[in-house]
Design a protein around this motif. Structure first.
Motif, mmCIF file in Angstrom:
data_model
loop_
_atom_site.group_PDB
_atom_site.id
_atom_site.type_symbol
_atom_site.label_atom_id
_atom_site.label_comp_id
_atom_site.label_asym_id
_atom_site.label_seq_id
_atom_site.Cartn_x
_atom_site.Cartn_y
_atom_site.Cartn_z
ATOM 1 N N ALA A 388 43.078 -17.373 91.706
ATOM 2 C CA ALA A 388 44.107 -17.852 90.635
ATOM 3 C C ALA A 388 44.586 -17.147 89.701
ATOM 4 N N GLY A 389 43.673 -16.091 89.364
ATOM 5 C CA GLY A 389 44.277 -14.916 88.322
ATOM 6 C C GLY A 389 45.077 -14.195 88.873
ATOM 7 N N LEU A 390 45.078 -13.922 90.035
ATOM 8 C CA LEU A 390 45.964 -12.814 90.849
ATOM 9 C C LEU A 390 47.206 -13.479 90.914
ATOM 10 N N ASP A 391 47.347 -14.875 91.412
ATOM 11 C CA ASP A 391 48.448 -15.875 91.369
ATOM 12 C C ASP A 391 48.972 -15.757 90.365
ATOM 13 N N ALA A 392 48.298 -16.008 89.337
ATOM 14 C CA ALA A 392 49.010 -16.056 87.787
ATOM 15 C C ALA A 392 49.920 -14.869 87.478
ATOM 16 N N ILE A 393 49.233 -13.879 87.756
ATOM 17 C CA ILE A 393 49.829 -12.401 87.430
ATOM 18 C C ILE A 393 51.280 -12.121 88.161
ATOM 19 N N GLU A 394 51.032 -12.663 89.530
ATOM 20 C CA GLU A 394 52.126 -12.683 90.434
ATOM 21 C C GLU A 394 53.160 -13.532 89.970
ATOM 22 N N ALA A 395 53.062 -14.628 89.496
ATOM 23 C CA ALA A 395 53.972 -15.305 88.890
ATOM 24 C C ALA A 395 54.638 -15.065 87.797
ATOM 25 N N ALA A 396 53.868 -14.202 87.054
ATOM 26 C CA ALA A 396 54.349 -13.741 85.490
ATOM 27 C C ALA A 396 55.290 -12.751 85.992
ATOM 28 N N ARG A 397 55.076 -11.798 87.174
ATOM 29 C CA ARG A 397 55.965 -11.023 87.429
ATOM 30 C C ARG A 397 57.320 -11.189 87.897
#
Ligand SMILES: [Zn+2]
Length: 590
Positions: A388-397
Motif C-alpha cells: 500500500a505504501g509503494l502504491d501510494a508513492i507510485e500514485a503520487a508520482r
C-alpha cells in the motif's frame, strides 16, 4: 561528555607529552616534514593522524590522516600530506591505527522516549518476568509519587494474551503503574492505572486497538495499539523542561554510539520545541530530520491542529534541524496480528490484519504531502502495508511527477516478492531495523505460529532489496531496540544473534556485506536526510563528523563487529563523546 575529561590534559602536561612524542617522531621518522607554520599555511584546528580512515567517498577509499578547520575537512590523505597543517594550537588526535569513519546516521529513532527510559524505570534487556517485576518494585520505592512508568519491557516473555495486571497489583494497589513494551505497540497496566484511565469490563475496544480481557471479561492489563492511548491520555503531560532533559539524554546516548545524524520518527509540536530549546542553548550535537505523525491512533495532532503545526514547522527549523517530513503508520505489528498481510494469518479464520488508512486515503495523503515538498516516512510491517505504501508513492508520482522528496518505508518485516524491485524503481529507501533480522523469540515464539515457516524465511529481505537496486538505510528504532549501529550491522551481516558466536540463522541468502551496511548507516542515510553534500563521507569541504572505533571492522570476523567500541565521536570538529586514552589525545587548546 564526562569521558572527555579523561582525554584532556593540562596545558603543561600536553606540552610535555607533545615534546616527548616529538622526540620519538624525530628519531623514528626523521625525514617526515615537521610542523611548519612559517610556510604561510594556515594551521588546522584539528588533525587526525595514523589512522585507518574509511572515507566512504565515491571510490570507498582509505586515508591515513585528515585535517579540520572551521568545522570542515580541509584535507584528507596521508600523514605526510596532513602534518604540515599542524600548528601550535592544533588539536592532534593520534588514531594509533584505529578505524575512523563518517559519523553514523540512524534513520529511525525515538530519542526522547529513549532518554525518558534512560532517566526513568528502564526495563530494557531484562530477560525474565521475575526480573521485570523486581525492577518495577525497586522503581516504586525509588521514584516520586504518582504515575510509575516503566520503559521497554520484553513482550516476548509473555504468551499470546500478554501480561496480566495481577503481577503489577502485587507491586502496588494504590499507585498507577504503566509499563510500555519495547515494541511501542503494547502496554501493561495495573488495576489502579486501568481505573484512572476509566477502562472497565464495559469499555469497548477502540478502533485499531485491543483491550485484552480476563475470563470474566474484565481488562487483563494488556493494552494493544490505540488502546494504549487511553492510558496515555490519563497521565499528566510532561513539561517542556522534562522533555528537553530526556531528549538531551537521548542525544548524548546516540553520540556515545557514534551517531551524529538521525531521523526522529514520531514527533509533534512539543518535540519541535524541545529541539529548538536545545539548539538555542548551544547543545544540539547532531543533525536531525523529524517526522510529524499523521492520523492513525498514534498521531500527536489531528485535523486542523495537524495542519497548523505542519504549516508552522519552519519556525523551529535551522541548518541542523529539518522538519520537512511526515510519518504515516500503515499498520501495526505481527504480535497481536495488527500487521496487514497479503495472505491471511495462520489459523485465524482468514484474518489479514487492518490497514490504518484505506489505500485510497493513503494515496491521497501521500500525493498531498509529496506535492508540498515533504518527505513521507512510513511504518509498514506486513507485506500488504508495504505494498500500500509503494502504491501510494507510485500514485503520487503519477500526479506530481518525479520529486526529490526521498520517501522511505521503515521496518519491512515482510515484503511480497512482487514488490521487492519496486524500492529501486520508485527510488524509495528501504529503512531496515536490521537488528531484528535473526530468529529471536519474537520470531520463533510469537510470529512463526501466526505466519508460518515460509513467510518467516522471507522476513527482512535486505539483500534481495539491495540486489534489485533498492537503496538500504539503517535505523535502530531505539528504544524499541539497541541504539548501537554496530549491533544492527553485525546482525545484517550474519543474520544471527549479534550477542552470540553462532546460533540459528534467519535465511543466510539475505546476508549483506559489511561495506553495504556501513553505506546504509552513512552516505545512504545522509542522502535520505537531504544532507549528503554536508556529511555522510569524509571528504574535503564536508563537515568534520567522525566516529573513531577501537579496531578496524574489516580486519576482524563478522562475529566481532559489535565488540568494537566507539572511542570518540567528533561532531563538526568537536568531541561530543570520548573515551580516547590520554596518550593519544593532544588537546593543546585546553
Ligand atoms: Zn519507531
Amino acid at each position: 561528555m564526562d569521558q572527555r575529561t579523561l582525554g584532556m590534559l593540562t596545558k603543561a602536561g600536553a606540552l610535555a607529552l607533545l615534546l616527548g612524542i616529538g622526540l620519538v617522531l624525530l628519531t623514528g621518522c626523521a625525514r617526515e616534514p615537521e610542523p611548519a607554520p612559517e610556510t604561510g599555511v594556515e594551521p588546522a584546528d584539528v588533525v587526525l593522524l595514523n589512522g585507518g580512515i574509511y572515507t566512504v567517498d565515491a571510490q570507498r577509499s582509505w586515508a591515513e590522516a585528515a585535517a579540520v578547520r572551521d568545522r570542515v575537512f580541509i584535507a584528507v590523505g596521508s600523514n605526510a600530506d596532513i602534518k604540515p597543517l599542524v600548528g601550535r594550537d592544533t588539536w592532534v588526535i593520534d588514531l594509533a591505527g584505529r578505524m575512523a569513519l563518517p559519523g553514523f546516521h540512524d534513520a529511525h529513532v525515538h530519542p526522547t522516549m529513549g532518554g525518558y527510559a534512560l532517566r526513568g524505570c528502564n526495563l530494557e534487556g531484562l530477560d525474565s518476568v521475575e526480573a521485570i517485576v523486581e525492577k518495577v518494585t525497586a522503581c516504586a520505592l525509588d521514584m516520586d509519587e504518582g504515575w510509575l512508568e516503566g520503559h521497554a519491557f520484553d513482550l516476548s516473555l509473555f504468551g499470546q494474551d500478554g501480561p496480566n495486571k495481577s503481577l503489577l497489583d502485587a507491586v502496588s494497589m494504590t499507585r498507577p503503574i504503566i509499563l510500555w513494551a519495547s515494541d511501542g505497540h503494547n502496554a501493561w497496566a495495573n488495576s489502579v492505572a486501568l481505573e484512572l484511565a476509566g477502562i472497565t469490563a464495559d469499555t469497548a475496544d477502540p478502533p485499531l486497538g485491543v483491550i485484552e480481557r480476563d475470563a470474566d471479561g474484565s481488562p487483563s492489563g494488556t493494552l494493544r495499539e490505540t488502546a494504549q492511548e487511553i492510558v496515555r491520555a490519563a497521565i499528566p503531560k510532561p513539561t517542556l523542561e522534562s522533555n528537553v532533559q530526556a531528549l538531551r539524554a537521548g542525544i548524548e546516548h546516540l553520540n556515545s554510539c557514534g551517531v551524529t545524524s538521525f531521523i526522529d520518527a514520531w514527533v509533534g509540536l512539543e518535540d519541535y520545541q524541545s529541539y529548538q530549546a536545545i539548539e538555542r542553548a548551544g547543545g544540539l550535537t547532531a543533525r536531525v530530520v523529524t517526522s510529524l505523525t499523521y492520523e492513525s491512533g498514534f498521531a500527536k495532532h489531528y485535523g486542523d491542529e495537524f495542519d497548523r503545526v505542519l504549516a508552522g514547522r519552519r519556525e523551529y527549523a535551522s541548518e541542523r534541524i529539518n522538519h520537512d517530513s511526515v510519518k504515516l503508520f500503515l499498520d501495526g505489528v505481527l504480535e497481536g496480528e495488527t500487521a496487514a498481510l497479503v495472505e491471511p494469518y495462520v489459523g485465524m479464520h482468514g484474518k489479514r490484519g487492518d490497514l490504518i488508512l484505506e489505500p485510497e486515503a493513503l494515496k491521497a495523503a501521500v500525493t498531498r504531502f509529496d506535492a508540498m515538498g515533504l518527505q513521507v516516512h512510513m511504518h509498514a510491517i506486513g507485506d500488504r502495508a508495504v505494498r500500500a505504501g509503494l502504491d501510494a508513492i507510485e500514485a503520487a508520482r503519477k500526479v506530481n511527477g518525479r520529486s526529490d522528496n526521498r520517501h522511505h518505508i521503515s521496518h519491512l518485516q515482510l515484503i511480497h516478492i512482487d514488490d521487492i524491485e519496486r524500492f529501486g524503481a520508485l527510488d524509495t529507501a528501504a529503512n531496515f531495523q536490521a537488528l531484528w533480522a535473526w530468529p529471536d523469540a519474537w520470531i520463533t515464539e510469537l510470529n512463526l505460529p501466526v505466519v508460518g515457516e515460509e513467510r518467516v524465511q522471507g522476513m527482512y529481505p535486505i539483500a534481495s532489496v539491495a540486489r534489485a537496486g533498492g537503496r538500504l538505510v539503517g535505523g535502530s528504532d531505539w528504544n524499541v531496540s539497541s541504539a548501537n549501529p554496530l549491533d544492527a550491522i553485525e546482525t545484517a551481516v550474519r543474520r544471527q544473534d549479534a550477542f552470540a558466536a553462532g546460533g540459528a540463522t534467519l535465511n543466510e541468502n539475505e546476508r549483506v556485506s559489511l561495506a553495504a551496511m556501513i553505506d546504509a548507516y552513512t552516505i545512504n542515510a545522509a542522502w535520505l536526510m537531504h544532507h549528503e553534500d554536508q556529511v555522510g563521507s569524509i571528504e574535503v569541504g564536508k563537515r568534520a563528523v567522525i566516529v573513531v572505533l577501537d579496531r578496524n571492522l574489516f580486519d576482524h570476523p563478522a562475529t566481532a563487529i559489535n565488540e568494537a567500541q566507539v572511542v570518540m565521536t567528533l561532531f563538526e570538529g568537536e568531541a561530543v563523546w570520548s573515551a580516547m586514552p590520554a596518550e593519544n589525545d593532544f588537546n593543546q587548546n585546553d
